[in-house]
Design a protein around this motif. Structure first.
Motif, mmCIF file in Angstrom:
data_model
loop_
_atom_site.group_PDB
_atom_site.id
_atom_site.type_symbol
_atom_site.label_atom_id
_atom_site.label_comp_id
_atom_site.label_asym_id
_atom_site.label_seq_id
_atom_site.Cartn_x
_atom_site.Cartn_y
_atom_site.Cartn_z
ATOM 1 N N MET A 1 7.250 -7.803 -18.137
ATOM 2 C CA MET A 1 5.991 -7.130 -17.821
ATOM 3 C C MET A 1 5.493 -6.299 -19.003
ATOM 4 O O MET A 1 6.281 -5.777 -19.776
ATOM 5 N N ARG B 1 2.965 -1.422 -16.556
ATOM 6 C CA ARG B 1 2.698 -2.149 -15.315
ATOM 7 C C ARG B 1 3.731 -1.764 -14.266
ATOM 8 O O ARG B 1 4.927 -1.916 -14.476
ATOM 9 N N GLU C 1 7.120 -7.425 -4.615
ATOM 10 C CA GLU C 1 6.848 -8.542 -5.519
ATOM 11 C C GLU C 1 8.128 -9.203 -6.024
ATOM 12 O O GLU C 1 8.079 -10.176 -6.754
ATOM 13 N N GLU D 1 -3.116 0.498 -14.833
ATOM 14 C CA GLU D 1 -2.453 -0.599 -14.115
ATOM 15 C C GLU D 1 -2.403 -0.312 -12.620
ATOM 16 O O GLU D 1 -2.624 -1.198 -11.797
ATOM 17 N N LEU D 2 -2.096 0.925 -12.262
ATOM 18 C CA LEU D 2 -2.037 1.309 -10.851
ATOM 19 C C LEU D 2 -3.395 1.155 -10.187
ATOM 20 O O LEU D 2 -3.496 0.658 -9.067
ATOM 21 N N ALA E 1 -5.808 -0.882 -11.075
ATOM 22 C CA ALA E 1 -6.116 -2.305 -10.959
ATOM 23 C C ALA E 1 -5.325 -2.962 -9.831
ATOM 24 O O ALA E 1 -5.871 -3.766 -9.064
ATOM 25 N N ARG E 2 -4.075 -2.610 -9.692
ATOM 26 C CA ARG E 2 -3.231 -3.243 -8.675
ATOM 27 C C ARG E 2 -3.568 -2.805 -7.262
ATOM 28 O O ARG E 2 -3.473 -3.585 -6.329
ATOM 29 N N ARG E 3 -3.932 -1.551 -7.101
ATOM 30 C CA ARG E 3 -4.186 -1.027 -5.760
ATOM 31 C C ARG E 3 -5.659 -1.005 -5.394
ATOM 32 O O ARG E 3 -6.022 -0.580 -4.302
#
Length: 197
Positions: free
Chosen positions: A15, A19, A25, A77-78, A80-82
């Protein structure tokens, strides 16, 4: 055959920096209990960092040793992911705009998600839930609004006078066009950009 812990470590090493890694996952590597146990052991050994509840990070290795990932990368990153909106706190915006000389000592961000803290090595990054009007506006206008909100009703008029002398007219017009989305006290003060310009 490799263990679940080795597979988790291999997955994490692929990763990019910052990230976040979540147990869900990794369920293709083993059962939930095995994945949770592996994450726990990797944190104890220092191979992973536990930034918060269910958020794990791979430390960055450099010629000077290991360090936590850069906080800005983790926050991006957080977000974008959430699917959250995460923006700098008003104190940072006020300092960048020259409205204050105070430099924030702690990293605080405003978020559309829940309030929480991320522990990145010895650094603690705070994500504070904020009303939509503080994080929904575009970056330039949003920074001004967050700075004014941080300064509060008592210092807003003085800050707006300073902004009138430093910002170009098109940015002042963009700020004034957001009045409908703002709290009444701030909309009234920002109206001064239009009426006295």
């Amino acid at each position: 055959m490799t263990s679940v812990m080795e597979q988790v470590l291999e997955y994490a090493s692929q990763m990019p920096e910052g990230r976040p890694l979540a147990a869900k996952e990794l369920l293709h590597l083993g059962s939930r209990a095995a994945v949770d146990q592996s994450l726990s052991r990797l944190v104890r050994s220092g191979a992973l960092l536990r930034a918060g509840r269910g958020v794990y990070l791979k430390p960055v290795e450099s010629q000077f040793g290991t360090r936590a990932p850069m906080s800005m990368k983790v926050v991006q990153e957080l977000a974008a992911r959430r699917g959250e909106t995460i923006v700098p706190h008003g104190a940072v915006a006020a300092n960048a705009l020259g409205l204050t000389t105070q430099v924030p000592t702690r990293e605080v961000y405003l978020t559309s998600g829940p309030t929480r803290r991320l522990k990145l090595g010895s650094q603690v990054v705070e994500l504070r839930h904020a009303p939509r009007w503080q994080h929904a506006l575009p970056q330039g206008v949003g920074n001004v609004v967050r700075a004014l909100a941080w300064m509060g009703p008592g210092k807003t008029r003085e800050a707006i006078q300073k902004l009138k002398s430093t910002l170009p007219p098109n940015e002042l017009a963009a700020i004034a066009s957001t009045r409908a989305q703002l709290p009444t006290w701030m909309a009234q003060e920002i109206s001064g950009l239009v009426t006295h310009a």
